[in-house]
Design a protein around this motif. Structure first.
Motif, PDB file in Angstrom:
ATOM      1  N   LEU A  19       2.213  -0.910  -1.049  1.00 36.10           N
ATOM      2  CA  LEU A  19       3.569  -1.063  -0.537  1.00 36.10           C
ATOM      3  C   LEU A  19       3.585  -1.060   0.984  1.00 36.10           C
ATOM      4  N   GLU A  20       2.776  -0.197   1.588  1.00 32.56           N
ATOM      5  CA  GLU A  20       2.740  -0.112   3.049  1.00 32.56           C
ATOM      6  C   GLU A  20       2.015  -1.291   3.682  1.00 32.56           C
ATOM      7  N   ALA A  21       1.207  -1.991   2.890  1.00 32.46           N
ATOM      8  CA  ALA A  21       0.499  -3.152   3.434  1.00 32.46           C
ATOM      9  C   ALA A  21       1.472  -4.242   3.850  1.00 32.46           C
ATOM     10  N   GLU A  22       2.652  -4.217   3.254  1.00 36.35           N
ATOM     11  CA  GLU A  22       3.668  -5.209   3.582  1.00 36.35           C
ATOM     12  C   GLU A  22       4.614  -4.720   4.670  1.00 36.35           C
ATOM     13  N   GLY A  23       4.281  -3.574   5.274  1.00 34.89           N
ATOM     14  CA  GLY A  23       5.115  -3.002   6.318  1.00 34.89           C
ATOM     15  C   GLY A  23       5.758  -1.712   5.839  1.00 34.89           C
ATOM     16  N   ALA A  82      -1.743   6.849  -4.697  1.00 35.53           N
ATOM     17  CA  ALA A  82      -2.176   6.495  -3.339  1.00 35.53           C
ATOM     18  C   ALA A  82      -2.366   4.986  -3.206  1.00 35.53           C
ATOM     19  N   HIS A  83      -2.937   4.378  -4.256  1.00 35.30           N
ATOM     20  CA  HIS A  83      -3.136   2.928  -4.225  1.00 35.30           C
ATOM     21  C   HIS A  83      -1.796   2.193  -4.219  1.00 35.30           C
ATOM     22  N   GLN A  84      -0.833   2.721  -4.986  1.00 39.16           N
ATOM     23  CA  GLN A  84       0.493   2.107  -5.022  1.00 39.16           C
ATOM     24  C   GLN A  84       1.162   2.171  -3.650  1.00 39.16           C
ATOM     25  N   ILE A  85       1.058   3.339  -3.006  1.00 40.55           N
ATOM     26  CA  ILE A  85       1.649   3.489  -1.674  1.00 40.55           C
ATOM     27  C   ILE A  85       0.952   2.583  -0.670  1.00 40.55           C
ATOM     28  N   GLU A  86      -0.368   2.497  -0.788  1.00 46.55           N
ATOM     29  CA  GLU A  86      -1.133   1.643   0.124  1.00 46.55           C
ATOM     30  C   GLU A  86      -0.702   0.188  -0.005  1.00 46.55           C
TER      31      GLU A  86
END
Length: 311
Positions: A142-146, A136-140
């Motif tokens: 990655l999604e923080a950059e769009g 979940a942290h990894q996805i978060e």
């Protein structure tokens, strides 16, 4: 046991990393050291939550038995196992060829083979929780950059993404099977059980497999059915023929090649280190933002509960 050895043993116990545990060598009972005192150590066994004092006086008796001789691990009695296990933490003792010996003054002891690191001591549910948190942290991140897609990830990130997803799937499946076995004990025929997140029911599926050859062939003969209709090539017997003759494998086998990604290794220490960093950041959420986050989570839980109740 003299004062220096006892002080060293207590120091080694105090220095065990949080979450690590010891495992008795024969009965393989995991336990952790809860407290140390001037005359005892108190341990708690993970398989029963039993607390037990280990007395300094008894350590002294064990120490005297080791003077000038080795003690085989196979000869340890159940009541002595925890003492022997803890003793191997001390610099004054070592384990050689499945025996416990008192180390010479210039030898490096204390490298206990019965000490399990915090990362390895986690239970299967704990590992699933940790891996899911890391994913979940990894996805978060990655999604923080769009919005992202896997084809936009560099190779290192894509590899980590796959490994974490694989670990979550494997671990969750193991936990699911354990829960399934317990639910089968509680579910009656066609009964349903309802939880907050879903419903389960006991379902029976029939899977067929042929009876033994003699029974099948006899039944065919009774009904006048030619045996050739059901007889086929036995792969096991075919492999034997290939191994003892010059018949080529290509002549009797069609080979289908399947390409897939195989996970060949996992760096548990790196995952655990990263996990500890995330945990520390969560613990640091003591300011208004952290309090607001907790309130949001509680509000979501309340609304979910209301929706489930209304439904």
């Amino acid at each position: 046991m003299n004062d220096d050895d006892w002080a060293d043993l207590r120091s080694q116990c105090a220095d065990i990393e949080p979450g690590a545990e010891l495992v008795t060598p024969l009965s393989e009972r995991p336990f952790r050291i809860e407290t140390t005192a001037a005359d005892r150590l108190v341990v708690r066994f993970a398989d029963s939550a039993e607390e037990r004092p280990l007395w300094r006086e008894q350590f002294g008796v064990f120490d005297e038995q080791l003077e000038g001789q080795a003690m085989s691990i196979d000869d340890l009695q159940p009541g002595v196992e925890p003492y022997a296990t803890v003793l191997t933490l001390s610099d004054a003792y070592t384990v050689e060829d499945d025996t416990i010996v008192k180390s010479p003054a210039d030898a490096a002891g204390g490298e206990s083979p019965f000490l399990v690191s915090a990362a390895e001591a986690r239970t299967p549910p704990e590992r699933v929780r940790d891996d899911a948190l890391l994913l979940a942290h990894q996805i978060e991140r990655l999604e923080a950059e769009g919005p992202f897609s896997v084809d936009s990830l560099d190779t290192d990130l894509l590899t980590d993404y796959y490994v974490l997803a694989s670990d979550v799937q494997r671990g969750a499946d193991g936990v699911r099977k354990t829960a399934r076995d317990e639910l089968l004990e509680r579910l009656g025929p066609e009964q349903e059980l309802h939880g907050r997140f879903g419903t389960v029911r006991r379902t029976t599926r029939e899977r067929r497999r042929p009876a033994d050859d003699e029974t099948v062939l006899a039944a065919l003969d009774d009904h006048g059915i030619p045996r050739e209709w059901v007889l086929g090539v036995d792969p096991d017997k075919l492999d034997v023929v290939l191994s003892v003759t010059d018949l080529s494998e290509d002549a009797v086998y069609d080979t289908i090649e399947t390409v897939y990604v195989q996970k060949t290794g996992v760096d548990e220490d790196e995952k655990y280190s990263r996990l500890q960093g995330i945990a520390d950041r969560i613990d640091d959420l003591e300011d208004a933002a952290g309090e607001a986050l907790r309130e949001d989570l509680e509000d979501i839980e309340d609304r979910l509960e209301e929706a489930l109740t209304a439904g």
